[in-house]
Design an enzyme around this catalytic site. Sequence first.
Site, mmCIF file in Angstrom:
data_model
loop_
_atom_site.group_PDB
_atom_site.id
_atom_site.type_symbol
_atom_site.label_atom_id
_atom_site.label_comp_id
_atom_site.label_asym_id
_atom_site.label_seq_id
_atom_site.Cartn_x
_atom_site.Cartn_y
_atom_site.Cartn_z
ATOM 1 N N VAL A 125 26.420 29.987 34.073
ATOM 2 C CA VAL A 125 27.239 31.070 34.621
ATOM 3 C C VAL A 125 27.918 30.576 35.893
ATOM 4 O O VAL A 125 27.252 30.169 36.844
ATOM 5 C CB VAL A 125 26.383 32.316 34.911
ATOM 6 C CG1 VAL A 125 27.220 33.381 35.610
ATOM 7 C CG2 VAL A 125 25.804 32.881 33.615
ATOM 8 N N ASP A 139 33.805 43.747 43.561
ATOM 9 C CA ASP A 139 33.432 42.502 44.247
ATOM 10 C C ASP A 139 33.306 41.349 43.258
ATOM 11 O O ASP A 139 32.984 41.547 42.079
ATOM 12 C CB ASP A 139 32.123 42.684 45.008
ATOM 13 C CG ASP A 139 32.263 43.670 46.167
ATOM 14 O OD1 ASP A 139 33.398 44.105 46.442
ATOM 15 O OD2 ASP A 139 31.238 43.991 46.786
ATOM 16 N N ASP A 143 29.250 31.083 42.079
ATOM 17 C CA ASP A 143 28.011 30.306 42.194
ATOM 18 C C ASP A 143 28.251 29.065 43.057
ATOM 19 O O ASP A 143 29.018 28.179 42.679
ATOM 20 C CB ASP A 143 27.531 29.893 40.800
ATOM 21 C CG ASP A 143 26.152 29.243 40.833
ATOM 22 O OD1 ASP A 143 25.614 29.035 41.932
ATOM 23 O OD2 ASP A 143 25.624 28.945 39.742
ATOM 24 N N HIS A 163 40.191 34.767 36.526
ATOM 25 C CA HIS A 163 39.362 35.456 35.537
ATOM 26 C C HIS A 163 38.527 36.557 36.193
ATOM 27 O O HIS A 163 38.534 37.720 35.757
ATOM 28 C CB HIS A 163 38.457 34.433 34.858
ATOM 29 C CG HIS A 163 37.507 35.024 33.858
ATOM 30 N ND1 HIS A 163 37.706 34.937 32.496
ATOM 31 C CD2 HIS A 163 36.333 35.703 34.012
ATOM 32 C CE1 HIS A 163 36.716 35.545 31.861
ATOM 33 N NE2 HIS A 163 35.857 36.011 32.765
ATOM 34 N N GLU A 164 37.808 36.216 37.253
ATOM 35 C CA GLU A 164 36.910 37.190 37.875
ATOM 36 C C GLU A 164 37.680 38.341 38.516
ATOM 37 O O GLU A 164 37.231 39.488 38.497
ATOM 38 C CB GLU A 164 36.031 36.505 38.921
ATOM 39 C CG GLU A 164 35.097 35.442 38.355
ATOM 40 C CD GLU A 164 34.215 35.942 37.225
ATOM 41 O OE1 GLU A 164 33.870 37.138 37.212
ATOM 42 O OE2 GLU A 164 33.870 35.134 36.340
ATOM 43 N N HIS A 167 38.326 40.975 36.106
ATOM 44 C CA HIS A 167 37.199 41.921 36.012
ATOM 45 C C HIS A 167 37.243 42.919 37.162
ATOM 46 O O HIS A 167 37.011 44.117 36.979
ATOM 47 C CB HIS A 167 35.869 41.168 36.062
ATOM 48 C CG HIS A 167 35.559 40.369 34.847
ATOM 49 N ND1 HIS A 167 35.769 40.831 33.565
ATOM 50 C CD2 HIS A 167 35.020 39.113 34.707
ATOM 51 C CE1 HIS A 167 35.384 39.911 32.688
ATOM 52 N NE2 HIS A 167 34.938 38.858 33.352
ATOM 53 N N HIS A 173 36.049 41.060 28.811
ATOM 54 C CA HIS A 173 36.444 39.800 28.180
ATOM 55 C C HIS A 173 37.377 39.998 26.998
ATOM 56 O O HIS A 173 37.368 41.037 26.343
ATOM 57 C CB HIS A 173 35.204 39.034 27.731
ATOM 58 C CG HIS A 173 34.501 38.360 28.857
ATOM 59 N ND1 HIS A 173 33.147 38.087 28.862
ATOM 60 C CD2 HIS A 173 34.967 37.901 30.044
ATOM 61 C CE1 HIS A 173 32.820 37.491 29.992
ATOM 62 N NE2 HIS A 173 33.904 37.370 30.725
#
Length: 259
Positions: A125, A139, A143, A163-164, A167, A173
């Site tokens: 991940v 938020d 990593d 990508h994030e 979200h 997805h």
Amino acid sequence: MLNPMEEKIRAMQSFFGLTVTGKIDKETMEVMLKPRCGVPDVQRFSHFPGNPKWEKTLLTYRIVNYTPDITKMEVDYAVARALRLWSEVTPLQFLQVYSGEADIMISFGSKSHGDFFPFDGPLGVLAHAFAPGEDIGGDAHFDEDENWTLSGKGTNIFLVALHELGHALGLEHSKDERAIMYPTLLDNSVVDTSKFKLFSDDIAGIQALYGMKPRPTATKKPKPTDAPKNPAVPERCNPSLGFDAVTRMRGDLLFFKDE
């Protein structure tokens, strides 16, 4: 009756277009080992349950801390460029703030980092983000155990941020492998950020939430005031006569009044 683990495996195999067996075969294992986002998989562009979205068009974001892998300027650029791509196809606008609470809080952390969704070390991940909402909503967490980069060997911070942040705006997805919202990412991916564009599936998904970007309206230029065709010649001996400008040109003394 399928056990819960087998159901999850079958759902994952179906999502990625694999042969649905419910068993972890070689093909399934190869997909499972790819670097990916931590948000669960669904289908062609989709939204979170209840279709949460931001109810305003100007959103603030704050980068709480930075990775030591690249410069702060590179992180700022990657995030700003990612947000710009989402704003180019929607009415959304983004403003970076440097203190206090922002709509979208961006941070780097490793293992347990305070949100009950611990990271798993290098690869696996890469990051995760939360749907729009209060508190942790919107938020995005990255990593820190990854090797972040904008180019060359490592995990591309721009692609993962793009990508994030999808979200964080309300997208889940996509099943389309070409979409930025597809859940896996090839390691060592290198792209030209200045030329990168969202895929049609990403655009369709985000516009289903926020609509299209309004077209700029043409503004009419004000017409210049027409000068009088036959201006009155002022009385040279009038004691109240005044001029707006005086200049000397080619040996002549020129007086200007009104137009």
